[in-house]
Design a protein around this motif. Structure first.
Motif, PDB file in Angstrom:
ATOM      1  N   HIS A   1       0.711  -0.952  -0.079  1.00  0.00           N
ATOM      2  CA  HIS A   1      -0.064  -0.458   0.271  1.00  0.00           C
ATOM      3  C   HIS A   1       0.717   1.390  -0.042  1.00  0.00           C
ATOM      4  O   HIS A   1      -0.062   2.312  -0.992  1.00  0.00           O
ATOM      5  CB  HIS A   1      -1.165  -0.291   1.457  1.00  0.00           C
TER       6      HIS A   1
ATOM      7  N   ILE B   1       0.547   4.339  -2.519  1.00  0.00           N
ATOM      8  CA  ILE B   1       0.468   5.612  -2.052  1.00  0.00           C
ATOM      9  C   ILE B   1       0.960   6.611  -3.399  1.00  0.00           C
ATOM     10  O   ILE B   1       1.020   7.685  -3.056  1.00  0.00           O
ATOM     11  CB  ILE B   1       0.597   5.891  -0.913  1.00  0.00           C
TER      12      ILE B   1
ATOM     13  N   GLY C   1      -6.226  11.261  -4.392  1.00  0.00           N
ATOM     14  CA  GLY C   1      -6.471   9.759  -4.184  1.00  0.00           C
ATOM     15  C   GLY C   1      -5.306   9.381  -3.131  1.00  0.00           C
ATOM     16  O   GLY C   1      -6.049   8.400  -2.568  1.00  0.00           O
TER      17      GLY C   1
ATOM     18  N   HIS D   1      -6.343   7.825   0.078  1.00  0.00           N
ATOM     19  CA  HIS D   1      -5.414   5.995   0.053  1.00  0.00           C
ATOM     20  C   HIS D   1      -4.803   6.156   1.779  1.00  0.00           C
ATOM     21  O   HIS D   1      -4.508   5.451   2.091  1.00  0.00           O
ATOM     22  CB  HIS D   1      -4.748   5.608  -0.621  1.00  0.00           C
TER      23      HIS D   1
ATOM     24  N   ASN E   1      -7.082   6.142   4.725  1.00  0.00           N
ATOM     25  CA  ASN E   1      -8.125   4.541   4.142  1.00  0.00           C
ATOM     26  C   ASN E   1      -7.536   3.473   4.461  1.00  0.00           C
ATOM     27  O   ASN E   1      -7.725   2.420   5.290  1.00  0.00           O
ATOM     28  CB  ASN E   1      -8.919   4.693   2.736  1.00  0.00           C
ATOM     29  N   HIS E   2      -6.408   3.168   4.362  1.00  0.00           N
ATOM     30  CA  HIS E   2      -4.935   2.545   4.483  1.00  0.00           C
ATOM     31  C   HIS E   2      -4.636   2.719   6.516  1.00  0.00           C
ATOM     32  O   HIS E   2      -4.725   1.587   6.464  1.00  0.00           O
ATOM     33  CB  HIS E   2      -4.190   2.516   3.888  1.00  0.00           C
TER      34      HIS E   2
ATOM     35  N   GLY F   1     -10.725  -4.134  -1.681  1.00  0.00           N
ATOM     36  CA  GLY F   1     -11.018  -2.776  -3.107  1.00  0.00           C
ATOM     37  C   GLY F   1     -12.056  -3.465  -3.254  1.00  0.00           C
ATOM     38  O   GLY F   1     -11.942  -3.191  -4.471  1.00  0.00           O
TER      39      GLY F   1
ATOM     40  N   THR G   1     -13.706   2.087   0.707  1.00  0.00           N
ATOM     41  CA  THR G   1     -13.382   3.647   1.045  1.00  0.00           C
ATOM     42  C   THR G   1     -12.093   2.962   0.031  1.00  0.00           C
ATOM     43  O   THR G   1     -11.178   4.326  -0.708  1.00  0.00           O
ATOM     44  CB  THR G   1     -12.854   3.930   2.409  1.00  0.00           C
ATOM     45  N   ILE G   2     -11.476   1.925   0.270  1.00  0.00           N
ATOM     46  CA  ILE G   2      -9.811   1.929  -0.983  1.00  0.00           C
ATOM     47  C   ILE G   2     -10.230   1.473  -1.969  1.00  0.00           C
ATOM     48  O   ILE G   2      -9.549   2.013  -2.906  1.00  0.00           O
ATOM     49  CB  ILE G   2      -9.708   0.070   0.272  1.00  0.00           C
TER      50      ILE G   2
ATOM     51  N   SER H   1     -10.801   4.862  -3.634  1.00  0.00           N
ATOM     52  CA  SER H   1      -9.185   5.806  -3.053  1.00  0.00           C
ATOM     53  C   SER H   1      -8.230   5.164  -4.530  1.00  0.00           C
ATOM     54  O   SER H   1      -7.125   5.538  -5.452  1.00  0.00           O
ATOM     55  CB  SER H   1      -8.642   5.680  -2.488  1.00  0.00           C
ATOM     56  N   LYS H   2      -8.667   3.323  -4.612  1.00  0.00           N
ATOM     57  CA  LYS H   2      -8.036   2.780  -5.867  1.00  0.00           C
ATOM     58  C   LYS H   2      -8.035   4.043  -7.312  1.00  0.00           C
ATOM     59  O   LYS H   2      -7.446   3.755  -8.042  1.00  0.00           O
ATOM     60  CB  LYS H   2      -8.087   1.702  -5.788  1.00  0.00           C
TER      61      LYS H   2
END
Lengths: 110, 531
Positions: free
Chosen positions: B299, B303, B317, B321, B324-325, B374, B379-380, B383-384
């Motif tokens: 991750h 990012i 994003g 991320h 989220n992460h 994902g 959320t993940i 952002s991805k």
């Protein structure tokens, strides 16, 4: 280019080389300290000039050396001392656990 | 109101000292008073900050170029509120076990104060000081169990990170010599004129390499899985959720300061390599915490692709991320910590029947896993998609993106083996731990709802264009899932010889230093070729 600046860079490369090859944890810690010392030397030398005066004595302001790097480097030395002491403490504990402070022998143990 | 940035640094540190000196069980409860005060102050501060949008506090009233300054904008406010929330979670999670351990509480709260200082600092030297103190304290927390394995990991972590952070100092020397100031805003203004000069690029390279060591980019990631595997459970969560992000935060701030766009492609490639490598190593591991650690590297790569991106959407994003992460990986590490505590083992092959034995924990664990791979409506995934949307139909990048998605699904399919099998239910053992876990999961769901509402009402353009109907996303995800399941069934579950060899692959401290030198060398070569 002054000789001290060249020397500073030389010691930086030397200590990075030492970190790459030293087989003993204590030697790695020593090379870390040499790296830090050479960076401090380099910084203090870069702001220095000929006939510079100490900034706490009275005199002409233009002839005084910039005091900020010295304040910064004192902080760096203090941090470095704390890091070194913690590293040495860890290596003592590791020696009690495994009976060795050789990187290779340590990494082979589970 | 003006001095809130100082208060939120000082309150946790003072509380930590009081807790350490008094050594009484009752005084230990003052950590919650400190947390409540911090929460109250930060909520008040938001009203103040949303009006001004940037708040700079010159300490002692000195001129900008020589004094220490604290700066808060919306990005640092995001980090501040996130870290205060996550410290609440850690304190609740560990309270049953650590409520009489004033030494642990001392280091935990001190680390919070230092971390809050790190986020707000506006000059590069106090940033260095804070990041170094954070490294020292987190290494003390890593070796807290005092067994051989954690001591080795802690030593490796502290030594390697100290070498990395000393390179930061070389960059600082060059910048101070050329601009004569340490203030980030003043440096940015001064560098506008001489941006392309060779020695400025050298300074940039040293800064970025040290931040790369802190946040575990591709060649210098070796400390991360060790440290995550050895630390106590809540500390691994903190390391992965926040302290790795301190490097990424520094990366964002320093890129803003230098404003150089030459290295965008380099960092994007590096991000891809980091991601793919994290996936390969994570798949081959057999230890839950090691797998989660390598998943963190994955991750970090994603990012990095986002925040080094040349486009606003990718950048946003990347920042979303990070948030989220941090939340999701926090919940996963905490759930894994409960499982490890119950089974007294962290090997996947030895843990079976979690779903029957710990139903509440495994419910949250499964939600966390579903979010991190994902799956749609989470959320993940948003952002991805934002990061992918920035590529605008660049085919190689899109293919790579799907490979990353499939890989991260494979990791968690392998981990989900622990849920099946027979087990006997344990009653009411991990109440506080489950409460803190529930807290994180609720916040993850709330942020998901918030972002999906934002994507409909505000103009987060690419979020919507890449979400052309949720049906397409669902379809994409199910195709990826089928692929991932096939890969897992045919290659990973057999535990073939190649995977065993990858698992044993280990990089010694000397080789890690050589990799560090190679990293610097690669960046230098790249900048030479570019010009």
């Amino acid at each position: 280019m002054e000789i001290t600046i060249v020397l500073g860079f030389f010691i930086i490369f030397l200590s990075i080389y030492g970190l790459c090859v030293s087989k003993n944890i204590i030697k790695s810690i020593i090379f870390l300290n040499i790296l830090q010392g050479s960076i401090i030397l380099l910084f203090l030398d870069l702001v220095n000039f000929k006939n510079a005066k100490v900034p706490i004595l009275p005199g002409e302001i233009n002839m005084m050396v910039d005091p900020l790097p010295q304040a910064l480097m004192i902080t760096t030395i203090v941090i470095g001392a704390s890091v070194t002491s913690l590293l040495l403490m860890m290596s003592i504990k590791l020696f009690h656990h495994y009976g060795t402070i050789n990187w290779k022998e340590l990494m082979e143990t589970e | 109101m003006e001095l809130i940035p100082i208060y939120i640094i000082a309150i946790p540190i003072l509380t930590a000292i009081i807790v350490y000196i008094s050594k009484s069980k009752l005084v230990n409860y003052s950590v919650f008073i400190s947390q409540t005060t911090l929460t109250y102050l930060v909520i008040n501060y938001y009203g103040f900050l949303s009006v001004e949008s940037v708040h700079i506090l010159q300490i002692g009233g000195w001129h900008q170029n020589i004094g220490i300054a604290l700066r808060n904008d919306l990005l640092s406010f995001l980090f501040v509120s996130l870290s205060i929330f996550l410290w609440w979670v850690v304190l609740i999670y560990d309270w049953r076990q650590r409520k009489n351990d004033s030494v642990f509480l001392f280091f935990l709260l001190f680390l919070q104060g230092v971390f809050l200082g790190l986020i707000q600092s506006n000059d590069i030297f106090s940033f260095f000081v804070f990041i170094e103190i954070a490294t020292v304290i987190s290494s003390i927390l890593i070796i807290f169990k005092k067994d051989g394995f954690s001591l080795k990991a802690g030593l490796y972590y502290l030594l390697f990170n100290s070498v990395g952070i000393l390179l930061y100092l070389i960059g600082l020397i060059i910048v101070y010599k050329t601009t004569g100031t340490l203030n980030m805003i003043a440096i940015r203004e001064a560098l506008e004129i001489i941006k392309g000069e060779g020695f400025i690029v050298v300074a940039y390279i040293f800064f970025m390499v040290s931040m790369g060591v802190k946040s575990a980019f591709f060649p210098v990631y070796t400390w991360l899985p060790r440290a995550h595997g050895a630390a106590p459970n809540s500390i691994s969560a903190l390391l992965s959720g926040l302290l790795v992000k301190s490097g990424l935060y520094g990366f964002i701030r320093l890129s803003e300061m230098f404003n150089l766009h030459d290295f965008t492609v380099f960092f994007m490639t590096l991000g891809f390599v980091t991601t793919i490598l994290g996936i390969i190593f994570a798949i081959s591991q057999n230890d839950i915490k090691q797998m989660l650690g390598f998943s963190t590297i994955t991750h970090v790569g994603i990012i990095l692709i986002g925040i080094s991106g040349f486009e606003e959407t990718m950048y946003n994003g990347g920042i979303i991320h990070i948030l989220n992460h941090a939340l999701v990986k926090f919940s996963l590490f905490m759930a894994a910590g409960i499982v490890i505590k119950e089974y007294k083992s962290s090997k996947i092959s030895e843990i079976r029947g979690v779903f029957k034995r710990l139903p509440v924990t495994s419910f949250f664990f499964i939600i966390g896993m579903l979010v991190i791979i994902g799956s749609p409506f989470t959320t993940i995934q948003m952002s991805k998609n934002m990061i992918e949307g920035g590529f605008r139909g660049n085919h190689i990048a899109v293919i790579m993106h799907n490979v990353i998605n499939i890989g991260s699904i494979v990791i968690y399919i392998k981990m989900s083996k622990i849920f099946f099998g027979y087990g006997k239910r344990v009653k009411k053992k991990f109440l506080l731990e489950n409460i803190s876990l529930a807290l994180v999961i609720v916040v993850i769901i709330l942020t998901g709802v918030y972002f999906s509402w934002q994507s409909n009402s505000l103009d987060m353009k690419n979020l919507r264009t890449s979400n052309i109907g949720f049906a397409i996303n669902l379809l994409k995800f199910s195709i990826n899932f089928i692929f991932a399941y096939a890969i897992h069934y045919f290659f990973v579950s057999k535990d073939s010889k190649i995977i065993k060899n990858i698992r044993r692959f280990d990089i010694s401290f000397q080789n890690a230093n050589i990799l560090l030198v190679i990293f610097i060398f690669l960046m230098m070569m790249y900048s030479i070729i570019l010009n």
